[in-house]
Write an enzyme that holds these catalytic residues in place. Structure first.
Site, PDB file in Angstrom:
ATOM      1  N   ASP A 299      47.908  49.478  85.436  1.00 24.15           N
ATOM      2  CA  ASP A 299      48.227  49.343  86.857  1.00 24.15           C
ATOM      3  C   ASP A 299      47.341  48.228  87.409  1.00 24.15           C
ATOM      4  O   ASP A 299      46.367  47.826  86.760  1.00 24.15           O
ATOM      5  CB  ASP A 299      47.949  50.668  87.593  1.00 24.15           C
ATOM      6  CG  ASP A 299      48.203  50.569  89.098  1.00 24.15           C
ATOM      7  OD1 ASP A 299      49.190  49.910  89.492  1.00 24.15           O
ATOM      8  OD2 ASP A 299      47.409  51.120  89.885  1.00 24.15           O
ATOM      9  N   SER A 300      47.645  47.780  88.619  1.00 25.01           N
ATOM     10  CA  SER A 300      46.780  46.789  89.256  1.00 25.01           C
ATOM     11  C   SER A 300      45.401  47.384  89.553  1.00 25.01           C
ATOM     12  O   SER A 300      44.475  46.644  89.856  1.00 25.01           O
ATOM     13  CB  SER A 300      47.412  46.332  90.569  1.00 25.01           C
ATOM     14  OG  SER A 300      47.524  47.436  91.446  1.00 25.01           O
TER      15      SER A 300
ATOM     16  N   CYS B  26      52.858  50.900  87.645  1.00 22.56           N
ATOM     17  CA  CYS B  26      52.710  50.112  88.864  1.00 22.56           C
ATOM     18  C   CYS B  26      54.103  49.662  89.285  1.00 22.56           C
ATOM     19  O   CYS B  26      54.801  48.990  88.511  1.00 22.56           O
ATOM     20  CB  CYS B  26      51.834  48.900  88.550  1.00 22.56           C
ATOM     21  SG  CYS B  26      51.665  47.727  89.904  1.00 22.56           S
TER      22      CYS B  26
ATOM     23  N   GLU C   3      41.657  52.034  96.511  1.00 23.36           N
ATOM     24  CA  GLU C   3      40.699  51.451  95.567  1.00 23.36           C
ATOM     25  C   GLU C   3      39.256  51.788  95.988  1.00 23.36           C
ATOM     26  O   GLU C   3      38.389  51.966  95.160  1.00 23.36           O
ATOM     27  CB  GLU C   3      40.859  49.922  95.491  1.00 23.36           C
ATOM     28  CG  GLU C   3      42.077  49.456  94.714  1.00 23.36           C
ATOM     29  CD  GLU C   3      42.012  49.714  93.207  1.00 23.36           C
ATOM     30  OE1 GLU C   3      41.011  49.356  92.574  1.00 23.36           O
ATOM     31  OE2 GLU C   3      42.984  50.296  92.671  1.00 23.36           O
TER      32      GLU C   3
ATOM     33  N   CYS D 207      54.700  53.277  95.480  1.00 20.06           N
ATOM     34  CA  CYS D 207      53.509  52.611  94.935  1.00 20.06           C
ATOM     35  C   CYS D 207      52.650  53.709  94.328  1.00 20.06           C
ATOM     36  O   CYS D 207      52.448  54.756  94.962  1.00 20.06           O
ATOM     37  CB  CYS D 207      52.754  51.899  96.056  1.00 20.06           C
ATOM     38  SG  CYS D 207      51.114  51.336  95.586  1.00 20.06           S
TER      39      CYS D 207
ATOM     40  N   HIS E 222      49.578  54.026  93.933  1.00 22.91           N
ATOM     41  CA  HIS E 222      48.328  54.360  94.635  1.00 22.91           C
ATOM     42  C   HIS E 222      48.560  55.450  95.698  1.00 22.91           C
ATOM     43  O   HIS E 222      47.640  56.187  96.055  1.00 22.91           O
ATOM     44  CB  HIS E 222      47.766  53.126  95.350  1.00 22.91           C
ATOM     45  CG  HIS E 222      47.011  52.173  94.464  1.00 22.91           C
ATOM     46  ND1 HIS E 222      47.619  51.407  93.513  1.00 22.91           N
ATOM     47  CD2 HIS E 222      45.681  51.885  94.396  1.00 22.91           C
ATOM     48  CE1 HIS E 222      46.698  50.655  92.900  1.00 22.91           C
ATOM     49  NE2 HIS E 222      45.519  50.935  93.419  1.00 22.91           N
TER      50      HIS E 222
HETATM   51  N1  DGL Z   1      49.887  50.702  92.188  1.00 22.42           N
HETATM   52  C1  DGL Z   1      50.560  49.476  92.521  1.00 22.42           C
HETATM   53  C2  DGL Z   1      52.051  49.775  92.732  1.00 22.42           C
HETATM   54  O1  DGL Z   1      52.516  50.793  92.295  1.00 22.42           O
HETATM   55  C3  DGL Z   1      49.851  48.796  93.634  1.00 22.42           C
HETATM   56  C4  DGL Z   1      50.291  47.409  93.840  1.00 22.42           C
HETATM   57  C5  DGL Z   1      49.228  46.479  94.383  1.00 22.42           C
HETATM   58  O2  DGL Z   1      48.223  46.289  93.710  1.00 22.42           O
HETATM   59  O3  DGL Z   1      49.468  45.939  95.467  1.00 22.42           O
HETATM   60  O4  DGL Z   1      52.784  49.013  93.314  1.00 22.42           O
END
Ligand code: DGL
Length: 261
Positions: A10-11, A73, A151, A183, A185
């Site tokens: 993931d990011s 992600c 985060e 998302c 997160h």
């Molecule tokens: N968890 C990522 C997603 O599902 C976050 C994206 C981001 O880093 O902006 O889109």
């Protein structure tokens, strides 16, 4: 090969909402999680940039012998999953925008979708909405700033409530009765979201469905670990290790160690 780990990236820390579902559905599988926190957020980046970052993540997971990769992600799935499937010769599972269950179950004919700009720009979101949500009104909202709050571990700070109220109240005013979390997160914000929406809407998190799909794919590709295999979990971050460690401490009932990538 069968006892090799499933790679997940993931990011940042958000993909842990998918990892925890994968562990429930596939308790016998080893997993390696990579949080690209140094480059988070992905949402405002161009699709080309996200393809490049996703490729670097995949190369790392392949060095660690991943047998299959879950792109945990939505934004990376939207920007890069077609590219990754073409470039690499292993199975990839991506995040599905969960518009379908929301549209099917909506009684008011209005649903809300909260996601990043990159996800709304993707082919997958557009196709899924066209296919499954043509009979309902879809109220979309980019969750500017929410990924950064998660985060930092700010799940219920005053700033988090202010932002969420700004994004969710207009959906509720339009009578949206389902809110899709687009998302990975955002599931960590569910306690705060619930306090805002009360019983007015149902929250849809696609992670359990993605975990079930991963289990199906493992079977299809005959990649399941053998019965005697003891599952091991390893976590890496390209950025600050503390947010990942803190979130894992919150969601795990066993000790895990986070490593620098
Ligand atoms: N968890 C990522 C997603 O599902 C976050 C994206 C981001 O880093 O902006 O889109």
């Amino acid at each position: 090969m069968n006892n090799h780990p499933i790679g997940i990236f993931d990011s940042g820390v958000g993909g842990l909402s998918v990892w925890r579902e994968l562990v429930k559905v596939l308790p016998g599988e080893s997993m390696i999680y990579l949080a690209d926190s140094a480059n988070c957020p992905y949402g405002p980046r161009s699709h080309d940039e996200i393809k490049q970052l996703s490729s670097i993540n995949v190369d790392f997971l392949l060095e660690l012998e991943a047998k299959m990769i879950v792109v945990a992600c939505n934004t990376a799935t939207a920007a890069a999953i077609d590219f990754l499937r073409e470039k690499y010769d292993i199975p990839f599972i991506g995040m599905e925008p969960a518009v379908k269950p929301a549209a099917l179950n909506s009684e008011t004919g209005h649903i809300g979708v909260l996601a990043t700009a990159g996800t709304f720009d993707g082919r997958l979101y557009k196709e899924t909405s066209k296919k499954f949500a043509s009979g309902v009104h879809v109220h979309t909202q980019i969750g500017h700033g929410l990924v950064e709050l998660v985060e930092k571990g700010n799940y219920e700070s005053p700033e988090t409530y202010t932002m969420l109220e700004k994004y969710l109240n207009p959906m509720l005013r339009e009578k949206a009765d389902h809110i899709v979390l687009g998302c990975t997160h955002y599931p960590f914000l569910i306690p705060a979201i619930k306090k805002i929406i009360g019983k007015k809407a149902v929250i849809i998190d696609p992670s359990p469905a993605v975990a079930r799909r991963t289990a199906d794919q493992l079977k299809t590709f005959e990649l399941n670990a053998v019965k005697t295999h003891k599952a091991k979990y390893t976590f890496y971050s390209t950025g600050d290790l503390i947010p990942l460690q803190n979130l894992l401490n919150d969601i795990c009932d066993f000790n895990v160690e986070v490593r620098a990538r």
